[in-house]
Every structure is written in structure tokens, then in C-alpha cells.
Design a protein around this motif. Structure first.
Motif, PDB file in Angstrom:
ATOM      1  N   LEU A 169       0.827  -1.211   0.000  1.00 30.06           N
ATOM      2  CA  LEU A 169       0.000   0.000   0.000  1.00 30.06           C
ATOM      3  C   LEU A 169       0.860   1.259   0.000  1.00 30.06           C
ATOM      4  CD1 LEU A 169      -2.639   1.509   0.133  1.00 30.06           C
ATOM      5  CD2 LEU A 169      -2.691   1.123   2.619  1.00 30.06           C
ATOM      6  N   ILE A 170       1.891   1.282   0.819  1.00 26.25           N
ATOM      7  CA  ILE A 170       2.706   2.504   0.888  1.00 26.25           C
ATOM      8  C   ILE A 170       3.445   2.734  -0.425  1.00 26.25           C
ATOM      9  CG2 ILE A 170       4.809   1.444   1.869  1.00 26.25           C
ATOM     10  CD1 ILE A 170       5.065   3.955   3.642  1.00 26.25           C
ATOM     11  N   ILE A 171       3.892   1.657  -1.066  1.00 30.23           N
ATOM     12  CA  ILE A 171       4.545   1.791  -2.375  1.00 30.23           C
ATOM     13  C   ILE A 171       3.551   2.314  -3.412  1.00 30.23           C
ATOM     14  CG2 ILE A 171       5.557   0.471  -4.287  1.00 30.23           C
ATOM     15  CD1 ILE A 171       6.951  -1.259  -2.169  1.00 30.23           C
ATOM     16  N   LYS A 172       2.310   1.834  -3.361  1.00 29.30           N
ATOM     17  CA  LYS A 172       1.273   2.303  -4.292  1.00 29.30           C
ATOM     18  C   LYS A 172       0.982   3.791  -4.079  1.00 29.30           C
ATOM     19  CE  LYS A 172      -3.678   1.769  -5.319  1.00 29.30           C
ATOM     20  NZ  LYS A 172      -3.522   1.872  -6.788  1.00 29.30           N
ATOM     21  N   LEU A 173       0.833   4.210  -2.821  1.00 30.20           N
ATOM     22  CA  LEU A 173       0.522   5.610  -2.526  1.00 30.20           C
ATOM     23  C   LEU A 173       1.617   6.539  -3.037  1.00 30.20           C
ATOM     24  CD1 LEU A 173      -0.850   5.253   1.131  1.00 30.20           C
ATOM     25  CD2 LEU A 173      -2.177   5.837  -0.900  1.00 30.20           C
ATOM     26  N   ILE A 174       2.872   6.168  -2.776  1.00 31.75           N
ATOM     27  CA  ILE A 174       3.995   7.014  -3.189  1.00 31.75           C
ATOM     28  C   ILE A 174       4.150   7.026  -4.705  1.00 31.75           C
ATOM     29  CG2 ILE A 174       6.508   7.265  -3.072  1.00 31.75           C
ATOM     30  CD1 ILE A 174       6.328   6.140  -0.201  1.00 31.75           C
ATOM     31  N   SER A 175       3.999   5.865  -5.315  1.00 32.71           N
ATOM     32  CA  SER A 175       4.169   5.772  -6.769  1.00 32.71           C
ATOM     33  C   SER A 175       3.032   6.455  -7.516  1.00 32.71           C
ATOM     34  CB  SER A 175       4.257   4.300  -7.183  1.00 32.71           C
ATOM     35  OG  SER A 175       5.370   3.669  -6.586  1.00 32.71           O
ATOM     36  N   ASP A 176       1.781   6.131  -7.139  1.00 34.96           N
ATOM     37  CA  ASP A 176       0.624   6.723  -7.824  1.00 34.96           C
ATOM     38  C   ASP A 176       0.561   8.234  -7.637  1.00 34.96           C
ATOM     39  OD1 ASP A 176       0.039   4.157  -8.498  1.00 34.96           O
ATOM     40  OD2 ASP A 176      -1.832   4.007  -7.361  1.00 34.96           O
ATOM     41  N   GLY A 177       0.956   8.696  -6.455  1.00 35.30           N
ATOM     42  CA  GLY A 177       0.933  10.134  -6.189  1.00 35.30           C
ATOM     43  C   GLY A 177       2.146  10.855  -6.725  1.00 35.30           C
ATOM     44  N   ASN A 178       3.158  10.077  -7.171  1.00 30.80           N
ATOM     45  CA  ASN A 178       4.415  10.647  -7.651  1.00 30.80           C
ATOM     46  C   ASN A 178       5.017  11.593  -6.612  1.00 30.80           C
ATOM     47  OD1 ASN A 178       6.508  10.914  -9.515  1.00 30.80           O
ATOM     48  ND2 ASN A 178       5.573  12.695 -10.498  1.00 30.80           N
ATOM     49  N   TRP A 179       4.947  11.158  -5.357  1.00 28.54           N
ATOM     50  CA  TRP A 179       5.457  11.982  -4.266  1.00 28.54           C
ATOM     51  C   TRP A 179       6.975  11.976  -4.292  1.00 28.54           C
ATOM     52  CZ3 TRP A 179       1.756   9.426  -0.189  1.00 28.54           C
ATOM     53  CH2 TRP A 179       0.443   9.863  -0.450  1.00 28.54           C
ATOM     54  N   LYS A 180       7.565  13.142  -4.143  1.00 31.54           N
ATOM     55  CA  LYS A 180       9.010  13.300  -4.274  1.00 31.54           C
ATOM     56  C   LYS A 180       9.735  13.377  -2.931  1.00 31.54           C
ATOM     57  CE  LYS A 180       8.764  13.461  -8.747  1.00 31.54           C
ATOM     58  NZ  LYS A 180       9.218  12.287  -9.547  1.00 31.54           N
ATOM     59  N   GLN A 181       9.010  13.680  -1.873  1.00 27.54           N
ATOM     60  CA  GLN A 181       9.655  13.816  -0.564  1.00 27.54           C
ATOM     61  C   GLN A 181       8.704  13.312   0.523  1.00 27.54           C
ATOM     62  OE1 GLN A 181      10.613  17.797   0.987  1.00 27.54           O
ATOM     63  NE2 GLN A 181      12.720  17.113   1.258  1.00 27.54           N
ATOM     64  N   VAL A 182       9.003  12.119   1.051  1.00 26.85           N
ATOM     65  CA  VAL A 182       8.115  11.466   2.015  1.00 26.85           C
ATOM     66  C   VAL A 182       8.935  10.989   3.211  1.00 26.85           C
ATOM     67  CG1 VAL A 182       6.345   9.703   2.344  1.00 26.85           C
ATOM     68  CG2 VAL A 182       6.770  10.619   0.046  1.00 26.85           C
ATOM     69  N   LEU A 183       8.518  11.392   4.392  1.00 30.36           N
ATOM     70  CA  LEU A 183       9.134  10.915   5.626  1.00 30.36           C
ATOM     71  C   LEU A 183       8.247   9.818   6.200  1.00 30.36           C
ATOM     72  CD1 LEU A 183      11.264  11.124   7.876  1.00 30.36           C
ATOM     73  CD2 LEU A 183       9.874  12.951   8.906  1.00 30.36           C
ATOM     74  N   VAL A 184       8.809   8.622   6.377  1.00 34.89           N
ATOM     75  CA  VAL A 184       8.050   7.464   6.840  1.00 34.89           C
ATOM     76  C   VAL A 184       8.574   7.018   8.198  1.00 34.89           C
ATOM     77  CG1 VAL A 184       7.406   5.072   6.352  1.00 34.89           C
ATOM     78  CG2 VAL A 184       7.640   6.710   4.467  1.00 34.89           C
ATOM     79  N   PHE A 185       7.656   6.774   9.133  1.00 35.39           N
ATOM     80  CA  PHE A 185       8.044   6.329  10.464  1.00 35.39           C
ATOM     81  C   PHE A 185       7.696   4.865  10.684  1.00 35.39           C
ATOM     82  CE2 PHE A 185       7.957  10.904  11.374  1.00 35.39           C
ATOM     83  CZ  PHE A 185       9.143  11.023  12.089  1.00 35.39           C
ATOM     84  N   THR A 186       8.671   4.114  11.188  1.00 33.71           N
ATOM     85  CA  THR A 186       8.448   2.742  11.630  1.00 33.71           C
ATOM     86  C   THR A 186       8.696   2.683  13.139  1.00 33.71           C
ATOM     87  OG1 THR A 186      10.753   2.118  11.239  1.00 33.71           O
ATOM     88  CG2 THR A 186       9.196   1.789   9.423  1.00 33.71           C
ATOM     89  N   ARG A 187       8.288   1.567  13.731  1.00 32.74           N
ATOM     90  CA  ARG A 187       8.429   1.456  15.175  1.00 32.74           C
ATOM     91  C   ARG A 187       9.803   0.940  15.591  1.00 32.74           C
ATOM     92  NH1 ARG A 187       4.101  -1.830  16.332  1.00 32.74           N
ATOM     93  NH2 ARG A 187       2.686  -0.109  15.906  1.00 32.74           N
ATOM     94  N   THR A 188      10.484   0.225  14.709  1.00 36.66           N
ATOM     95  CA  THR A 188      11.776  -0.370  15.064  1.00 36.66           C
ATOM     96  C   THR A 188      12.835  -0.093  13.998  1.00 36.66           C
ATOM     97  OG1 THR A 188      11.372  -2.487  13.954  1.00 36.66           O
ATOM     98  CG2 THR A 188      10.564  -2.271  16.217  1.00 36.66           C
ATOM     99  N   LYS A 189      14.080  -0.266  14.396  1.00 41.50           N
ATOM    100  CA  LYS A 189      15.202  -0.074  13.475  1.00 41.50           C
ATOM    101  C   LYS A 189      15.187  -1.129  12.366  1.00 41.50           C
ATOM    102  CE  LYS A 189      17.655  -0.318  17.179  1.00 41.50           C
ATOM    103  NZ  LYS A 189      18.757  -0.443  18.172  1.00 41.50           N
TER     104      LYS A 189
END
Length: 432
Positions: free
Chosen positions: A233-253
Motif C-alpha cells: 500500500l505505501i509503495i502504491k501511494l507514493i508511486s501513484d501520487g508521484n510523491w518526491k519527498q516522504v518521511l516514513v516512520f516505523t516502530r523499530t530499526k
């Protein structure tokens, strides 16, 4: 109100004008006057509201109005929880002091201490530091805090979250009893107010926004999704939206590393930033992200308050934080300085409890969307995973971003007393 009405020197007004600022933010309007009057200040403002300038501008004014001897002892100490935040604050100090006869330096772990020590030996007025490296250098006799006139504790709540209380208490004993104290933070818990009571003297309390509110300029949305479908889903959102600068947070390293690899496999340039990364790798990733050569920066909560990225359009919570307040700090990376921003959260069934806690904290029901092909699993449990429950789980998750645990920090402190010779190596591996 304009900056001209706050009582700042012409040199500072010139630097402010050069940066293109004309009107002080609410926290600056409320904090700068009492700081200039020499009062202790306890200030609360959500991230992205300009609170760094709220203490750096009056601090610089005070020091420049009272010049000291040719040899420059450290007169102001600004303590921050993370390396990234220390670097950000130092950059602000340098910019605002451009037309002043003041010197400054920044010190933090993860890098060679020699250039930092060399800078200090040249004589500085202002030191920006993280607790670990500061205590390391002081224990080696490489710096002195005996002439501190102004002590600033920035992101005080994060300091406590990361287990720095003992370090703060040790540092307080190293500075003079007579000094001006400034404590700035995004939130004020009971523990923070207790800490403030032991440090500040009859403080003026200022608050620019209600505690734990989120910036109005941020468009917030929740995507309900099956846990195993989040990456797609996150790959689809970024690709379809052609987003150029996205900060993504995960819970662990480890989660950050895995997601970063998946992004790269999908032809999305990405880099991870967390406590296990060397300082040079963290700096390289952040620089590439700011310049646009890296589209996605995947981070743990170490970056939630230490990143200053102008006009960042998108923040995505790949996993919700299990500490509700961290949601506010994460999404506060966007919607800064009056700009619009978007904060999206991918929420699986086991994060339902976290979502309810966040909505209660911000007093807002977040809009929910489901994308075809990425529907949530109706049979999945809504109970949080066992490893995320309880105080131990919270502490483990928090420290996944810092590369520390409170136990390891305590052990490191004991080891430091026994062997000063290994201070720099220990700071590089374990401390911020």
C-alpha cells in the motif's frame, strides 16, 4: 507584532531579516520578552512553531550585550536529546549570530571528538550538546561548565523519554547555581513539571498552543489495511501520487531497514535513519533527502523532533507509535511555518488500541479510508502484539530509535568512571 518590537538588537534584526522573517510566531512573541528580562522561562509549543528561535534569539542578545574577556569561557549551554536536533539548533545559532561577535560549537557522539575539542579550545560562548558527549568531554577535563550564565533544556520531555534524567541531574551539578534557565518542550507531563521545579527559579510559564494539539495545516488520514499488505500500500501511494519527498516512520530499526529495502526494490530511492546508523550515514541520508536525490526517508522516532525539513509535504506512519504523544511529534515534521502538509497512517487491526489513544489525545476522530485490494483483515485480532505491551515494551520501542537502553546507559556511566580512556569510543557507539 514585528520583531522590531521585541527589543532585540539591530544585529539580530538584520540576521532575522536576511532569513526572510518579519513576524514572530506566537511562542516567540510570548517567550522572547521574559528571557530578555533575565527571567527563567518554562515554555510549551508544538513542534514546527519556531520555538528554537524563541530561546536562541534572546540568548544571543543577552550574551552580546555583556561581552566577556578575550579568552571565551562557555557562557551558554543548550542541551538537546539527539544528534540531529543538536545540529539543527547549532545551525540556527550560527545563522542568527552572523553579525555578532560570538562563537559557538556543537558536540555529539557518533563522530570523532578531536574536531569538537579543537573548536572548544579556541574559545566559544555558546555550546550546543547532547548529554552523552558532554559528560564524556567534561570527565576528560576537555571542557568546563563553571562559567555558564544561561542553561537551556530543549525538548525536555524527549530527554526524559530517552532516559536522560540522571545525566541531566549530573550536568546541573556542574553549572553555577546562579544562572538563567530556559526549558522548552512540545509537551509538559507531570514528570517534566517536577523536573522544572528542581531546575527553574520562579519561572514565567508560556504556552503558544494547547498541549498535544496537532497543527491545523496538516491534513490527517487513516488507511485501514491488513498488516501484511502495508508495504504494497505505501509503495502504491507514493508511486501513484508521484510523491518526491516522504518521511516514513516505523516502530523499530529493523523495520526501517526492511521497508527501505522494499522501497528500493520498487525503484523508489530511499534511505533509513535510526540509532544503529553511523553519524556519517545519518547525515548523508538526511542531506540526500533534503536535496531530493532520496525520495523516501524511513526513520524511527529518533528523528521525530530532530529533523528540520522546509516544506516537507508528506509524513506517513507505516506503524503507529505505541506512545500517543509521539504521533504529534511525528506528524509535526510537516505543516511547518504555515505550509500545508499531509500525514497518513497505515493502521492494521493490532494497532486499534494505539489509534484510539491518539484520537483521545488530540481530541479528534481521524477520517478513515480503505483502498480496494488492500482491505483490512476482518479476522485479525485487535489486541496489540505482546512485545509492544507494558512498560518494558514501551521502553524498548523508544530506545530502538536511540540505540540505548536505560540499563545500558547506567552500565556505561559506571564504566566511564572506571575507565576514562574509552569515553570517545563509548560515546560513538552508545550515546547521543
Amino acid at each position: 507584532m514585528s520583531f522590531n518590537s521585541l527589543g532585540l538588537s539591530q544585529a539580530l534584526l538584520k540576521a532575522i531579516s536576511k532569513k526572510g522573517y518579519t513576524t514572530p510566531s506566537p511562542i516567540q512573541q510570548k517567550a522572547i520578552p521574559p528571557v530578555l528580562e533575565g527571567k527563567d522561562v518554562l515554555a510549551s509549543a508544538q513542534t514546527g512553531t519556531g520555538k528554537t528561535a524563541g530561546f536562541t534569539l534572546p540568548l544571543l542578545h543577552i550574551l552580546s550585550e555583556n561581552p566577556k574577556e578575550k579568552y571565551r569561557p562557555i557562557r551558554a549551554l543548550i542541551l538537546t536529546p539527539t544528534r540531529e536536533l543538536a545540529a539543527q539548533v547549532y545551525a540556527n545559532v550560527k545563522e542568527y549570530s552572523e553579525f555578532l561577535n560570538l562563537r559557538s560549537a556543537v558536540i555529539f557522539g557518533g563522530v570523532n571528538q578531536k574536531p569538537q575539542v579543537a573548536r572548544i579550545r579556541q574559545g566559544i560562548d555558546i555550546l550546543v550538546a547532547t548529554p552523552g558527549r558532554l559528560l564524556d568531554l567534561e570527565s576528560q577535563g576537555l571542557l568546563s561548565l563553571k562559567r555558564i550564565e544561561i542553561f537551556v533544556l530543549d525538548e525536555a520531555d524527549r530527554m526524559l523519554d530517552m532516559g536522560f534524567l540522571r545525566d541531566i541531574e549530573r550536568i546541573i551539578k556542574m553549572v553555577p547555581d546562579r544562572r538563567q534557565n530556559l526549558m522548552f518542550s512540545a509537551t509538559f507531563s507531570k514528570d517534566i513539571k517536577k523536573l522544572a521545579h528542581g531546575i527553574l527559579h520562579h519561572p514565567v510559564q508560556v504556552e503558544a498552543t494547547p498541549e498535544n494539539t496537532t497543527v491545523e495545516a496538516i491534513n490527517q488520514k487513516v488507511y485501514r489495511v491488513a498488516k501484511g499488505l502495508k508495504t504494497g500500500l505505501i509503495i502504491k501511494l507514493i508511486s501513484d501520487g508521484n510523491w518526491k519527498q516522504v518521511l516514513v516512520f516505523t516502530r523499530t530499526k529493523h523495520g526501517a531497514n526492511r521497508l527501505c529495502k522494499k522501497m528500493i526494490s520498487a525503484n523508489i530511492s530511499a534511505a533509513a535513519i535510526h540509532g544503529n546508523k553511523s553519524q556519517s550515514a545519518r547525515t548523508k541520508a538526511l542531506t540526500g533527502f533534503k536535496k531530493g536525490s532520496i525520495r523516501v526517508l524511513v526513520a524511527t522516532d529518533i528523528a521525530a523532533r530532530g529533523l528540520d525539513i522546509p516544506l516537507l509535504p508528506h509524513v506517513i506512519n507505516f506503524e503507529l507509535p505505541n506512545i500517543s504523544e509521539d504521533y504529534v511529534h511525528r506528524i509535526g515534521r510537516t505543516g511547518r511555518a504555515g505550509a500545508k502538509g499531509e500525514a497518513l497512517s497505515l493502521v492494521s487491526a493490532d494497532e486499534t488500541t494505539y489509534l484510539k489513544g491518539i484520537e483521545k489525545l488530540i481530541d479528534m476522530k481521524l477520517p478513515v479510508e480503505i483502498i480496494e485490494g488492500f482491505e483490512p483483515d476482518p479476522n485479525a485480532s485487535t489486541e496489540p502484539e505482546k512485545r509492544q505491551q507494558g512498560r518494558g515494551g514501551n521502553r524498548s520501542r523508544r530506545n530502538s530509535g536511540s540505540g540505548n537502553s536505560r540499563t545500558s546507559r547506567h552500565k556505561n556511566n559506571n564504566s566511564r568512571r572506571r575507565s576514562k580512556g574509552n569515553n570517545d569510543r563509548r560515546s560513538g557507539n552508545k550515546r547521543h
